[in-house]
Design an enzyme around this catalytic site. Sequence first.
Site, PDB file in Angstrom:
ATOM      1  N   ASN A   1       0.825  -1.208   0.000  1.00  0.00           N
ATOM      2  CA  ASN A   1       0.000   0.000   0.000  1.00  0.00           C
ATOM      3  C   ASN A   1       0.856   1.253   0.000  1.00  0.00           C
ATOM      4  OD1 ASN A   1      -2.030  -1.837   0.156  1.00  0.00           O
ATOM      5  ND2 ASN A   1      -2.401  -1.571   2.348  1.00  0.00           N
ATOM      6  N   VAL A   2       0.367   2.260  -0.644  1.00  0.00           N
ATOM      7  CA  VAL A   2       1.106   3.531  -0.771  1.00  0.00           C
ATOM      8  C   VAL A   2       0.441   4.621   0.070  1.00  0.00           C
ATOM      9  CG1 VAL A   2       1.942   2.942  -3.076  1.00  0.00           C
ATOM     10  CG2 VAL A   2      -0.210   4.204  -2.849  1.00  0.00           C
ATOM     11  N   ASP A   3      -0.542   4.206   0.926  1.00  0.00           N
ATOM     12  CA  ASP A   3      -1.347   5.206   1.661  1.00  0.00           C
ATOM     13  C   ASP A   3      -0.706   5.685   2.963  1.00  0.00           C
ATOM     14  OD1 ASP A   3      -3.630   2.475   2.474  1.00  0.00           O
ATOM     15  OD2 ASP A   3      -1.800   3.108   3.534  1.00  0.00           O
TER      16      ASP A   3
ATOM     17  N   ALA B   1     -10.302  -7.550   7.854  1.00  0.00           N
ATOM     18  CA  ALA B   1      -9.051  -7.394   8.601  1.00  0.00           C
ATOM     19  C   ALA B   1      -9.277  -6.676   9.935  1.00  0.00           C
ATOM     20  CB  ALA B   1      -8.061  -6.616   7.752  1.00  0.00           C
TER      21      ALA B   1
ATOM     22  N   ASN C   1      -8.469 -12.609   4.673  1.00  0.00           N
ATOM     23  CA  ASN C   1      -9.100 -11.995   3.514  1.00  0.00           C
ATOM     24  C   ASN C   1     -10.599 -12.244   3.600  1.00  0.00           C
ATOM     25  OD1 ASN C   1      -9.826 -11.202   0.757  1.00  0.00           O
ATOM     26  ND2 ASN C   1      -7.633 -11.334   0.328  1.00  0.00           N
TER      27      ASN C   1
ATOM     28  N   SER D   1      -4.978  -9.491  -3.206  1.00  0.00           N
ATOM     29  CA  SER D   1      -5.576 -10.428  -4.170  1.00  0.00           C
ATOM     30  C   SER D   1      -4.532 -11.377  -4.739  1.00  0.00           C
ATOM     31  CB  SER D   1      -6.234  -9.645  -5.313  1.00  0.00           C
ATOM     32  OG  SER D   1      -5.254  -8.811  -5.922  1.00  0.00           O
TER      33      SER D   1
ATOM     34  N   CYS E   1       8.967  20.883 -10.023  1.00  0.00           N
ATOM     35  CA  CYS E   1      10.049  21.035  -9.046  1.00  0.00           C
ATOM     36  C   CYS E   1      10.347  22.532  -8.868  1.00  0.00           C
ATOM     37  CB  CYS E   1      11.297  20.303  -9.572  1.00  0.00           C
ATOM     38  SG  CYS E   1      12.739  20.511  -8.513  1.00  0.00           S
TER      39      CYS E   1
ATOM     40  N   HIS F   1       5.953  -0.626  -2.639  1.00  0.00           N
ATOM     41  CA  HIS F   1       5.473   0.059  -3.861  1.00  0.00           C
ATOM     42  C   HIS F   1       5.519   1.570  -3.701  1.00  0.00           C
ATOM     43  CE1 HIS F   1       3.003  -3.719  -5.173  1.00  0.00           C
ATOM     44  NE2 HIS F   1       4.279  -3.810  -5.480  1.00  0.00           N
TER      45      HIS F   1
HETATM   46  C1  BV8 Z   1       7.863  -5.485 -12.077  1.00  0.00           C
HETATM   47  C2  BV8 Z   1       1.770   1.551  -6.675  1.00  0.00           C
HETATM   48  C3  BV8 Z   1       9.776  -6.051 -13.340  1.00  0.00           C
HETATM   49  C4  BV8 Z   1       1.086   2.477  -7.605  1.00  0.00           C
HETATM   50  C5  BV8 Z   1       1.279  -0.703  -7.494  1.00  0.00           C
HETATM   51  C6  BV8 Z   1       3.087  -6.347 -18.496  1.00  0.00           C
HETATM   52  C7  BV8 Z   1       3.775  -5.140 -18.587  1.00  0.00           C
HETATM   53  C8  BV8 Z   1       4.518  -4.659 -17.516  1.00  0.00           C
HETATM   54  C9  BV8 Z   1       4.574  -5.379 -16.333  1.00  0.00           C
HETATM   55  C10 BV8 Z   1       3.868  -6.546 -16.260  1.00  0.00           C
HETATM   56  C11 BV8 Z   1       3.133  -7.055 -17.303  1.00  0.00           C
HETATM   57  N1  BV8 Z   1       2.560  -8.213 -16.889  1.00  0.00           N
HETATM   58  C12 BV8 Z   1       2.902  -8.470 -15.612  1.00  0.00           C
HETATM   59  C13 BV8 Z   1       3.695  -7.484 -15.237  1.00  0.00           C
HETATM   60  C14 BV8 Z   1       4.274  -7.354 -13.965  1.00  0.00           C
HETATM   61  C15 BV8 Z   1       3.376  -6.379 -13.169  1.00  0.00           C
HETATM   62  C16 BV8 Z   1       2.153  -7.123 -12.663  1.00  0.00           C
HETATM   63  O1  BV8 Z   1       2.240  -7.880 -11.732  1.00  0.00           O
HETATM   64  N2  BV8 Z   1       0.992  -6.925 -13.311  1.00  0.00           N
HETATM   65  C17 BV8 Z   1      -0.203  -7.624 -12.860  1.00  0.00           C
HETATM   66  C18 BV8 Z   1      -1.416  -6.694 -12.992  1.00  0.00           C
HETATM   67  C19 BV8 Z   1      -0.336  -8.892 -13.664  1.00  0.00           C
HETATM   68  N3  BV8 Z   1       4.194  -5.958 -12.075  1.00  0.00           N
HETATM   69  C20 BV8 Z   1       4.976  -4.893 -12.218  1.00  0.00           C
HETATM   70  O2  BV8 Z   1       5.009  -4.184 -13.207  1.00  0.00           O
HETATM   71  C21 BV8 Z   1       5.894  -4.634 -11.026  1.00  0.00           C
HETATM   72  N4  BV8 Z   1       7.216  -4.467 -11.502  1.00  0.00           N
HETATM   73  O3  BV8 Z   1       7.389  -6.578 -12.238  1.00  0.00           O
HETATM   74  O4  BV8 Z   1       9.140  -5.146 -12.473  1.00  0.00           O
HETATM   75  C22 BV8 Z   1       9.240  -5.744 -14.722  1.00  0.00           C
HETATM   76  C23 BV8 Z   1       9.626  -4.576 -15.325  1.00  0.00           C
HETATM   77  C24 BV8 Z   1       9.183  -4.320 -16.635  1.00  0.00           C
HETATM   78  C25 BV8 Z   1       8.337  -5.222 -17.297  1.00  0.00           C
HETATM   79  C26 BV8 Z   1       7.925  -6.391 -16.648  1.00  0.00           C
HETATM   80  C27 BV8 Z   1       8.371  -6.658 -15.359  1.00  0.00           C
HETATM   81  C28 BV8 Z   1       5.458  -3.376 -10.301  1.00  0.00           C
HETATM   82  C29 BV8 Z   1       4.103  -3.623  -9.639  1.00  0.00           C
HETATM   83  C30 BV8 Z   1       3.786  -2.449  -8.708  1.00  0.00           C
HETATM   84  C31 BV8 Z   1       2.609  -1.698  -9.270  1.00  0.00           C
HETATM   85  N5  BV8 Z   1       2.251  -0.630  -8.328  1.00  0.00           N
HETATM   86  N6  BV8 Z   1       1.009   0.289  -6.652  1.00  0.00           N
HETATM   87  C32 BV8 Z   1      -0.173   3.017  -6.986  1.00  0.00           C
HETATM   88  O5  BV8 Z   1      -0.716   2.449  -6.026  1.00  0.00           O
HETATM   89  O6  BV8 Z   1      -0.634   4.062  -7.484  1.00  0.00           O
HETATM   90  S1  BV8 Z   1       0.381  -2.105  -7.478  1.00  0.00           S
HETATM   91  C33 BV8 Z   1      -1.050  -1.909  -6.634  1.00  0.00           C
HETATM   92  O7  BV8 Z   1      -1.594  -3.224  -6.591  1.00  0.00           O
HETATM   93  C34 BV8 Z   1      -0.961  -1.489  -5.186  1.00  0.00           C
HETATM   94  O8  BV8 Z   1       0.329  -1.392  -4.673  1.00  0.00           O
HETATM   95  C35 BV8 Z   1      -1.700  -2.638  -4.501  1.00  0.00           C
HETATM   96  O9  BV8 Z   1      -1.410  -2.756  -3.197  1.00  0.00           O
HETATM   97  C36 BV8 Z   1      -1.216  -3.728  -5.326  1.00  0.00           C
HETATM   98  C37 BV8 Z   1      -1.712  -5.104  -5.233  1.00  0.00           C
HETATM   99  O10 BV8 Z   1      -3.113  -5.087  -5.176  1.00  0.00           O
HETATM  100  P1  BV8 Z   1      -3.756  -5.534  -3.798  1.00  0.00           P
HETATM  101  O11 BV8 Z   1      -3.075  -4.803  -2.709  1.00  0.00           O
HETATM  102  O12 BV8 Z   1      -3.745  -7.012  -3.724  1.00  0.00           O
HETATM  103  O13 BV8 Z   1      -5.188  -4.926  -3.937  1.00  0.00           O
HETATM  104  P2  BV8 Z   1      -6.449  -5.573  -4.663  1.00  0.00           P
HETATM  105  O14 BV8 Z   1      -7.490  -4.512  -4.757  1.00  0.00           O
HETATM  106  O15 BV8 Z   1      -6.001  -6.303  -5.874  1.00  0.00           O
HETATM  107  O16 BV8 Z   1      -6.955  -6.689  -3.625  1.00  0.00           O
HETATM  108  C38 BV8 Z   1      -7.524  -6.313  -2.384  1.00  0.00           C
HETATM  109  C39 BV8 Z   1      -7.724  -7.588  -1.606  1.00  0.00           C
HETATM  110  O17 BV8 Z   1      -8.215  -7.258  -0.321  1.00  0.00           O
HETATM  111  C40 BV8 Z   1      -8.736  -8.528  -2.241  1.00  0.00           C
HETATM  112  O18 BV8 Z   1      -8.244  -9.857  -2.164  1.00  0.00           O
HETATM  113  C41 BV8 Z   1      -9.973  -8.377  -1.329  1.00  0.00           C
HETATM  114  O19 BV8 Z   1     -10.695  -9.598  -1.239  1.00  0.00           O
HETATM  115  C42 BV8 Z   1      -9.345  -8.056  -0.012  1.00  0.00           C
HETATM  116  N7  BV8 Z   1     -10.155  -7.250   0.894  1.00  0.00           N
HETATM  117  C43 BV8 Z   1     -11.024  -6.251   0.580  1.00  0.00           C
HETATM  118  N8  BV8 Z   1     -11.540  -5.743   1.725  1.00  0.00           N
HETATM  119  C44 BV8 Z   1     -10.968  -6.409   2.755  1.00  0.00           C
HETATM  120  C45 BV8 Z   1     -10.090  -7.376   2.233  1.00  0.00           C
HETATM  121  N9  BV8 Z   1      -9.376  -8.211   3.020  1.00  0.00           N
HETATM  122  C46 BV8 Z   1      -9.525  -8.080   4.364  1.00  0.00           C
HETATM  123  N10 BV8 Z   1     -10.359  -7.181   4.930  1.00  0.00           N
HETATM  124  C47 BV8 Z   1     -11.089  -6.341   4.171  1.00  0.00           C
HETATM  125  N11 BV8 Z   1     -11.922  -5.451   4.760  1.00  0.00           N
END
Ligand code: BV8
Length: 252
Positions: free
Chosen positions: A102-104, A232, A214, A190, A148, A119
């Site tokens: 999380n970035v919050d 949570a 979760n 997720s 800047c 992140h």
């Molecule tokens: C990397 C900061 C090497 C920004 C975030 C194609 C092109 C380029 C890259 C890729 C590609 N395909 C795959 C990739 C790799 C990519 C990736 O993984 N993509 C995914 C979508 C397939 N990853 C990257 O690019 C990473 N870098 O791999 O570098 C590289 C370099 C170049 C090319 C390839 C590889 C960088 C990833 C970082 C991205 N930045 N955030 C911003 O926030 O503005 S990611 C963003 O998602 C947040 O950080 C967030 O935290 C994160 C993960 O999501 P979750 O936290 O899991 O949140 P989500 O909503 O998904 O799920 C919430 C969960 O909570 C659910 O399960 C829900 O059931 C549960 N929930 C809800 N309420 C509750 C609860 N649980 C408990 N209690 C509750 N009340």
Amino acid sequence: MGEIPKALREKVHKGLKLLVITGAGISAESGVPTFRGEDGLWKRYRAEDLATPWAFERDPKLVWEWYNWRREIIAKAEPNAGHRAIAEMEALFPNFFLITQNVDGLHRRAGNHKLMEIHGNLWLVRCTREGAVWENHEVPLKEIPPRCGRCGALLRPHVVWFGESLDPENLRLAYQLLKGCEVLLVVGTSGVVQPVASFPWEAKRHGAYVVEVNIEPTPITRISDLFLKGKASEILPVFLNELKDCLLSRSN
Ligand code: BV8
């Protein structure tokens, strides 16, 4: 929640090496939208349209309007009982560390110090020319996109976008922690975004006991030793009390 399983109780008695990984789900009850949930951030936007360097290059104003909107929401958010329970775990276990996606900034506000914001943090900005990073808490931003004050270049949020590599030093420390932890607690993610999505498998490979919290099963659930289904902010305080009872029973 039932009694803590024997296997976990034994690790608590031996002096638990606890690693926690959190995702957007832990901030959901603080009013911060998750990424893929019902009201998810991606519902109205597409990740590739906003949280990528290409999006920023193409339309820095649009990307900053999205971050300005998120900063306004997060500025009103408070850490919830889930964040506070994890902050208490840091005080309870000497061998504790937290990796958050999380970035919050809510874990820091809840009192965690042994923390990696893998992140980044959206209250930090970075000069796109000089690379300098500093805090900016303006809500709303006076200028969009912000520039800047020293060199006039565009500022960007100091977060890791899709397609950007994570900080190698953070990754080195993360894999060291995954190798050494005895229990991995995974909360509110997720399990989709790499490389963090693979961290639970890495910990499991090194023999960690995996606990997942979760509201619904995820890809991580099938390798979890204990899946605590629920919110949570409700599950973690109860789990914390069970850990405390465990520690007390050790000393009796
Ligand atoms: C990397 C900061 C090497 C920004 C975030 C194609 C092109 C380029 C890259 C890729 C590609 N395909 C795959 C990739 C790799 C990519 C990736 O993984 N993509 C995914 C979508 C397939 N990853 C990257 O690019 C990473 N870098 O791999 O570098 C590289 C370099 C170049 C090319 C390839 C590889 C960088 C990833 C970082 C991205 N930045 N955030 C911003 O926030 O503005 S990611 C963003 O998602 C947040 O950080 C967030 O935290 C994160 C993960 O999501 P979750 O936290 O899991 O949140 P989500 O909503 O998904 O799920 C919430 C969960 O909570 C659910 O399960 C829900 O059931 C549960 N929930 C809800 N309420 C509750 C609860 N649980 C408990 N209690 C509750 N009340």
